[in-house]
Write an enzyme that holds these catalytic residues in place. Sequence first.
Site, PDB file in Angstrom:
ATOM      1  N   GLY A 128      -1.514  -4.907  -1.219  1.00  0.00           N
ATOM      2  CA  GLY A 128      -1.715  -3.526  -0.807  1.00  0.00           C
ATOM      3  C   GLY A 128      -2.138  -3.363   0.638  1.00  0.00           C
ATOM      4  N   GLU A 129      -2.618  -4.401   1.252  1.00  0.00           N
ATOM      5  CA  GLU A 129      -3.092  -4.326   2.632  1.00  0.00           C
ATOM      6  C   GLU A 129      -1.904  -4.261   3.578  1.00  0.00           C
ATOM      7  OE1 GLU A 129      -5.814  -6.982   5.720  1.00  0.00           O
ATOM      8  OE2 GLU A 129      -5.916  -7.341   3.551  1.00  0.00           O
ATOM      9  N   ALA A 130      -1.953  -3.305   4.521  1.00  0.00           N
ATOM     10  CA  ALA A 130      -0.822  -3.067   5.419  1.00  0.00           C
ATOM     11  C   ALA A 130      -0.507  -4.274   6.280  1.00  0.00           C
ATOM     12  CB  ALA A 130      -1.107  -1.843   6.306  1.00  0.00           C
ATOM     13  N   LYS A 177      -0.955  -7.444   5.649  1.00  0.00           N
ATOM     14  CA  LYS A 177      -0.295  -8.477   4.837  1.00  0.00           C
ATOM     15  C   LYS A 177       1.159  -8.101   4.579  1.00  0.00           C
ATOM     16  CE  LYS A 177      -4.384 -10.361   2.542  1.00  0.00           C
ATOM     17  NZ  LYS A 177      -5.005 -10.743   1.251  1.00  0.00           N
ATOM     18  N   ILE A 178       1.378  -6.822   4.302  1.00  0.00           N
ATOM     19  CA  ILE A 178       2.754  -6.375   4.091  1.00  0.00           C
ATOM     20  C   ILE A 178       3.570  -6.602   5.362  1.00  0.00           C
ATOM     21  CG2 ILE A 178       4.199  -4.361   3.643  1.00  0.00           C
ATOM     22  CD1 ILE A 178       1.957  -3.236   1.928  1.00  0.00           C
TER      23      ILE A 178
END
Length: 1399
Positions: free
Chosen positions: A611-613, A615-616
């Site tokens: 969910g962390e931007a 990481k995405i």
Amino acid sequence: MDASSSAAIACMINGEIATVLAVARRNARRYLASDDDTLERPLKSLRGRVFTWRQPWNEIDPSLYLQPFLDLISSTETGAPITSVALSAIYNILSFEIFDLHTVRVAEALHGIVEAVTNCGFKSLDPASEEVVLMKVLQVLLAVMKHTTSQLLSDGDICLMFDTCFRVVQKAVTKGEILQRTARQSVHEIVRVVFACLPKFVSKTERPLKHDLRPNEHSDVYLDEVHEKEPYSANGNAIKEGTIESLVEGQLRQDDISEPASQVAEPYGIVGVVEIFRSLCSLLDFSMVTGRDLRAIDEDMPLFALGLINSAVVLGGKSLGRHSELLTIIQDDLFRAMMHVALSSKNSLILSIICNIVLNLYHHHRRHLKLQLESFFSYVTIRLAQGKHGGTYQQQEAAMESLVSFCRQPTFMSELYVNFDCNILCSNLFEELGSLLSKSAFPVNCPLSTLHVLSLEGLIAVVRCIADRSSSAAESLEPYVDVPVHGYVPFWTLKCSCYEDPEYWVDFVRKQKIIKQKLMIGVDHFNRDIKKGFEYLQEMQLLHDTLDASSVACFFRFAPGLDKTIVGDFLGDPDEFALQVLEEFTKTFDFRDMSLDMALRIFLETFRLPGEAQKIHRILEAFAAWYHEQSPQVLADKDAAFVLAYSVILLNTDQHNSQVKKKMSEEDFIRNNRKINAGQDLPRDYLSNLYRSILKHEIKMSYESGAGVTEMTSSRWISLIYKSRNASPYILCDAQPWLDYEMFATISGPAVAAVSVVFDHAEDEEVVKLCEDGFLAIAKVGSAYHMVEVLDKLMVSLCTFTTLLNPVGSTEELLMSFNEDVKACTATVTVFKIANLYGDHLRASWGNVVDCIVQLQKLGLLAACVSNVAAEVLDMRNEPVSGRGLGGTGSISSGSKKKTTGLIGKFSQFLSLDSDETEIQPTEDQLAAHQRTLTAIEACHIESIITESTFLQVESLVQLAKALVSVANRSQKVGSSAEDETTAVFCLDLLIAVVLHNRDRILLLWHDIYEHIANIVQTAMVQSLLVERAVFGLLRICQRLLPYKEELGEELLRSLQVILKLDARIAYTLCERITQEVMQLVKANARHIKSPTSWKTVSSLLALTARHPEASDPGFEALSFIMLDGAHLTQANYVLFLDAARAFAETSTGDIERSIRALDLMAGSTKCLITWSNQSSIDGFEGDLDPVRVQKISQELTDMWIKVVQALRKFASDPRDPVRNFAVLSLQRCISAAEAMHLPAMIMGQAFDQVLFVMLDELLEIAVTRSAKEYQNMETTLLLAVKTVSKVFLQFMEQLLMLPNFPAIWSAVLNHMGKYMKTRLQERGNDNKLQESIPELLKNMLLVMRARGVLVEGNTRDGYTLWELTWHYVQAIAPSLEEEFSQEATRTKPILVEAVTST
């Protein structure tokens, strides 16, 4: 063809023309569009020419006489009646077979018929006439397909025919039932004819087909192309008046698949078959591609389509797999559609047909359908059989039925295990299916249902297949031994060198299974703690000792069961190692020629996007870089790929998140992605396709952790198709049990539990029989693979169902209950079947089996042969024993109060037909039930458990013996009731029988049986049947085993000492029979008894019988057998039996004769002493024995001789004068034997001092002090004693002369003679024989001594000379003897007497 035939054909055609024209004239105004005769003119012209043709009909172009009719059929201006008659004319011509394969231009004629009929146009003013025309169309098309020339039809022709028939099926929805059935039947016939010809078709490279057989990686086409067409209409309004149009845009059209009429098309082949097969598969796609649930539409069409597909698969058989085009359709279109329909429909019939199709495909094409089969079982059958996915109970049953059908295939489960459970990258289908079948068989708080029985059938089918293979395999099936895997193993790259040869793939898949098991443990550790997971995987050599990005990435990519959330978080981590892993992880995907959204779907299915931007961002950057590198066709650079991928993710969230109210439009999406492709716009169609794909098919990123998935999405299916290209080959198994051990080990426990539970709940006879077969199959496999735990568990469960282990109520009640309980009887029969067939591998469960046998014995249900097994072995059948009998066969009788325990006796006793009581007659049902029980128990052959125990393996035999001992001990502890004693006796008999049937293995059993018997004998306080059987069983064991087990002889005979510990009262009662057994033992096995200990036991037993009035005779007989003539006397047992003989001689039990015989045995035994003495001398002389040994033997023999003469000396004082006199004579005989033994002079001197002189003193004392009544005929005894001393002295005088105390011995002899001379007996009839005989004896002695130069007159020197000493005593005995000797005195050297004292 002759002239008459030609004329007949012409007449037939002419008649058809006339019929058509007649109908045309009658309906000219109504059905013809104009008044001209444009359509009639060709018919009239044909009628004028048909009789003018003189050439053979096969030389006439069929189009000449067909075309006029075909023009009418294809004309849209013709009415239905005329079209119908024209179609009938064509049908009649086809039926008459006017043309054949040898007819000119026949192919063009056939094509013309097909083209005209499939484009049939007519005016229909009423539904009835329309139905008639449609029926005729179907009739003609079928006639064409079945005609002898049908093989000349082109691919386009058969496709048009199929399409036309199918459109009629659609039109018939609103028509009558007959038309509907006929239309469907016609389609079926076309499919049957076409696919029946498939084996003779040769696959070849065809022109491109309408649909690419390979899944289109561009999602906008692959997922949405089917929206541009509909397989069929939901209503029947698509057929317009006057034409038969295609109902599905994009379906096979004439302009797509037919050739120009001027050309001659090739005969139809694989191309047409492929198009028809694809069309059949497309019929199942409707709900899938439209997103509509099958419940919302008519399910009749999927059923119809599935029926056609099933016929195609059945008729095509193996030939389907020989054509790559068909195989590709099966692998992709067909399986995908069937899986979707099976999960979407609630119709159990649809599911059943689909499963049947898959079964047919499995039989013929499973080598090409590995991953498809895995998905079908995982997503469809197993899930529906579990009751998941919202399926109905009927669907659950249908799914279970299909699984059972698969399980009945001999190699199905083996192939599941080999190809999936032993494949690291596949699911454990075998374990899942085995678990499903076993769990589904358990009725939980509900009665037994069809589903439970179905599950059990499947489980038993699996076990039966394994059992059948175990029968055909080698006699010894050794289980696989786990060989540790050494070194780092990149498990995802493992390949077998040969998947066809079991010598290669068996070890390979076993190794893979080991790795998979370790990998699953590692995955479990990883899901809990990443660090511990990596450490375990490194320890198991599944990761490098030093973690590297490549191996970790492949672990994330290929290891099943990983927590996708953890993987996603790890891949998105900014750590340098995590970034390396992310890069390597992305490179494990093949994105070539794949659309962005499809690549993204496949990529995101392997983990859950965090969910962390940030990481995405990192994850999508890696994805975009690799995607652009592999698919650079559209996107200019990786940045464009990244932006577009991110945009797709946002679009997916926007379109499928319920919280987003305002959804992004297509134009918005296109506008948001302007100028991202290196400053340029992407193609609008490209973005539109992406938008529509995401709109209709969500990218799901929240899958469950682990291996489980919830559904088969389109993207997952595409991924499966790609994986199937590189999947390992499907391994075919044969009838050999390559991996059956591992398979059965997995399901054995659940199988036993499931069969047991169903058996417990079963009420139907067929279900009970099914369970019985299951028990036997499990036992067979468990025995074949030496799985003793499985067999023990099975037997424990079965014994519980017999109701024999926990009896409640009286014996009579139990008997009646058992007779009426068919299930208990079945369980009992099964128990003993398994015990007889597979007893080799029973261990702890022998206790349960013995308990059942004992309970049957209590109920009187054992056949006499079982109860008499031990009796026959022990030969006790006719011996009188106390206590109850053991299961003798009784009979039902009235008026008898005698308690019976036999087979029918128990039943008779329960019915109690005594005349003093109210009569209770057994009903016919009770008698029939009892007879069934008896028959069943007799068929069990329980006695074979004992008689065939010879062939049991060692461990099983030992456990059987321990079980018998345990049950017997338990019966002894329960109480002292007669029933308990009978049980203990019964077990003891069986135990003894087991021992005697296993004499070669007695060493294994001896300790247990001896301890058991010794416990019985030593603790017995009163006589009982159990004690008798223990004592005599032990004796019989010794009798039977001594000849065969010499090494155990001493142990066996030592065991008889326990008999000596019997309570005195019991011993006295059993003494006679004990003695008889000992006598038989001695007579049969005397030569096998060698050790002193053994002889001591025998002699002790014989000695005890001496004082028993009944036992003494056989005891003495046994003693005589041993001692008579020294037959079995040895130096080891000589003294023992001398004592035993002495006991018999001493006792007053029996007559005097036996005592005399005993003394005779004692005296006669000296012959043995002589023999042994001479032999030792010879051996010493020849050097066989060293002097020390010779001396030792000589001393031992001397001691034995002294013991004999001492014993006889004591009997010389016996009150019984015959015994006393015989003892004196025997003593003389024994002492005389010393000469042959070469005993030294010193021993003879001791004999005089300690034996002869003592005897004389004792006899003299008795004669003087005892009454004549008590000791009769003492004078005779005294006389015999004196004579004995005289003879012995003269016999051994030479040896005695060597002794320094010879004068003392001589003076003692003279002194005793003097005493006897002075004795005056008071008994009646005394005639002074003693006083008369002594002088004569003395004279004889003196004469002999003088003759030998011993007694001569000499000078006195330092004492008395022997002469003087002699005459000193002689003067007191017989003075007259001195004158006779003085006259004949001779001069000899005097023998001085140094110390002589007067006695």
